[in-house]
Scaffold this motif. Sequence first.
Motif, short mmCIF file in Angstrom:
data_model
loop_
_atom_site.label_atom_id
_atom_site.label_comp_id
_atom_site.label_asym_id
_atom_site.label_seq_id
_atom_site.Cartn_x
_atom_site.Cartn_y
_atom_site.Cartn_z
N LEU A 13 43.35 34.87 42.79
CA LEU A 13 44.41 35.47 42.00
C LEU A 13 45.56 35.81 42.96
CD1 LEU A 13 44.76 36.27 39.00
CD2 LEU A 13 44.11 38.60 39.64
N PRO A 14 46.75 35.26 42.73
CA PRO A 14 47.87 35.57 43.62
C PRO A 14 48.20 37.05 43.62
CG PRO A 14 48.40 33.71 42.17
CD PRO A 14 47.13 34.32 41.66
N SER A 15 48.63 37.53 44.77
CA SER A 15 49.01 38.94 44.90
C SER A 15 50.53 39.02 45.00
CB SER A 15 48.35 39.55 46.14
OG SER A 15 48.68 40.92 46.26
N MET A 16 51.16 39.35 43.89
CA MET A 16 52.63 39.42 43.83
C MET A 16 53.05 40.70 43.14
SD MET A 16 54.05 35.61 43.02
CE MET A 16 53.91 34.32 44.24
N GLY A 17 54.31 41.08 43.35
CA GLY A 17 54.81 42.30 42.74
C GLY A 17 56.31 42.28 42.59
N GLU A 264 42.95 41.92 54.94
CA GLU A 264 42.19 42.32 53.76
C GLU A 264 41.07 41.33 53.46
OE1 GLU A 264 45.90 44.49 51.36
OE2 GLU A 264 44.95 42.69 50.54
N ARG A 265 41.37 40.06 53.59
CA ARG A 265 40.34 39.04 53.34
C ARG A 265 39.24 39.09 54.39
NH1 ARG A 265 42.28 34.21 50.17
NH2 ARG A 265 44.02 34.96 48.92
N MET A 360 29.10 26.81 47.47
CA MET A 360 29.47 27.66 46.34
C MET A 360 30.48 28.71 46.83
SD MET A 360 27.10 29.92 43.72
CE MET A 360 26.66 31.20 44.91
N ALA A 361 31.73 28.55 46.43
CA ALA A 361 32.76 29.54 46.75
C ALA A 361 32.65 30.68 45.76
CB ALA A 361 34.14 28.90 46.67
N ILE A 362 32.71 31.90 46.29
CA ILE A 362 32.67 33.09 45.43
C ILE A 362 34.01 33.82 45.56
CG2 ILE A 362 30.16 33.26 45.59
CD1 ILE A 362 30.49 35.51 47.61
N PRO A 363 34.34 34.70 44.63
CA PRO A 363 35.68 35.30 44.62
C PRO A 363 36.04 36.02 45.92
CG PRO A 363 34.58 35.72 42.53
CD PRO A 363 33.54 35.12 43.44
N LEU A 364 37.23 35.71 46.43
CA LEU A 364 37.81 36.43 47.55
C LEU A 364 39.32 36.29 47.47
CD1 LEU A 364 37.39 38.07 50.15
CD2 LEU A 364 37.42 35.93 51.42
N HIS A 365 39.99 37.37 47.13
CA HIS A 365 41.45 37.35 47.05
C HIS A 365 41.96 38.77 47.24
CE1 HIS A 365 41.22 38.83 42.86
NE2 HIS A 365 40.25 37.93 42.66
#
Length: 384
Positions: A13-17, A264-265, A360-365
């Motif tokens: 999920l992109p991190s934008m603001g 953070e990652r 298997m890629a798991i969520p990391l964002h």
Amino acid sequence: MAANSKRNVPIALPSMGEEEWLALREPIESGWLTQGAKVSAFEAAFAERHQVAHALATTSCTTALHLGMAALGVGPGDEVIVPAFTWVSTANAVLYCGAKPVLCDVDPVTFNIDPARLGALVTDRTKLVVVVHLFGLCADMDGIRAALPDRVRILEDAACAAGASYKGRPAGGLGTAACFSFHPRKSITCGEGGMLTTNDPELAARAEVMRNHGASISEEQRHQGPQPYLLPAFDELGFNYRMTDLQAAVANVQLGKLDGFVAEREQGARRYRQALGDIDWLRQPESPNDGQHAWQAYVTVVDPARAPKPRNEIMAELHERGVATRPGTHAVHMLGYYRQRFGFDVDDFPGARDCERNTMAIPLHNRMSDADFDHVVDAIRSVA
């Protein structure tokens, strides 16, 4: 699990603001939307961050790969070695140049090209090796360089590696040239977009011309110069691979956040390693001792001999529990077009084959909360 049963955690999920939103105002109000001052500023900042002399923004990493190969003179009769486990663009760009992609198997631990297999693939026609820093982990550049004659150049496919480093040197300056991606699944994004980096001034100059239709002068020079009647000379066959100022305005804001995003990652990767490291059927990804993993993705390996059920069933079960997963990427030799054109067999590259079947890629964002991490961990542990 009941409290988290309705939670859904996307794979990325992109991190934008608001900063990215406001950055669009100036190019919109100025009316200069195509490649211009914003692109130039982004290129300069990206080059400084990745310690290279030249950076040229493009429409995607795929076009950056094509541009880089074309500027290096790759053409019919040439061979280009690429990893057998990578996104298809890596090999496709070779075909765009009329050259032949030669696949090299990968190290199933790092997912990167195996230096021990490189030497046997080099022929008199080998022009280039494309080294992919898959998922953000830099490949073994010392081992790769040692396996190649000096005449063979190295092009980094650093699509996943913005912010990564190898022995203290940033990705992007480890070979003759490098290509980056700003797709939404990458650490920093502007929707689409890419970057070609190099320390070779002649290569940069040629790529600059080829990026803009082969024109001898840029759009900025033509429109803002004192001779409005002037048209560029076209002495090279070029392409339209220019990034827009709208994209660059957003990308430059994102670039300022890159180091924070990677940190953070890194923290998230350590969290996963600590929480999942005791599961004997799930191998955790490698982390370098002498560099920085960019953690574009957190890609585990499901051991088919130990797992309680096949990987695909595990992925389906995690999906039902609100955890998105993906295979790491694909084995190029197993794709229909490459099998038909080159006659590859599934077992020709066993390392790449097994990586496609078992990763298997798991969520990391950068928008994951503590509750998201806990939910992913709980879901995976519940599979057993």
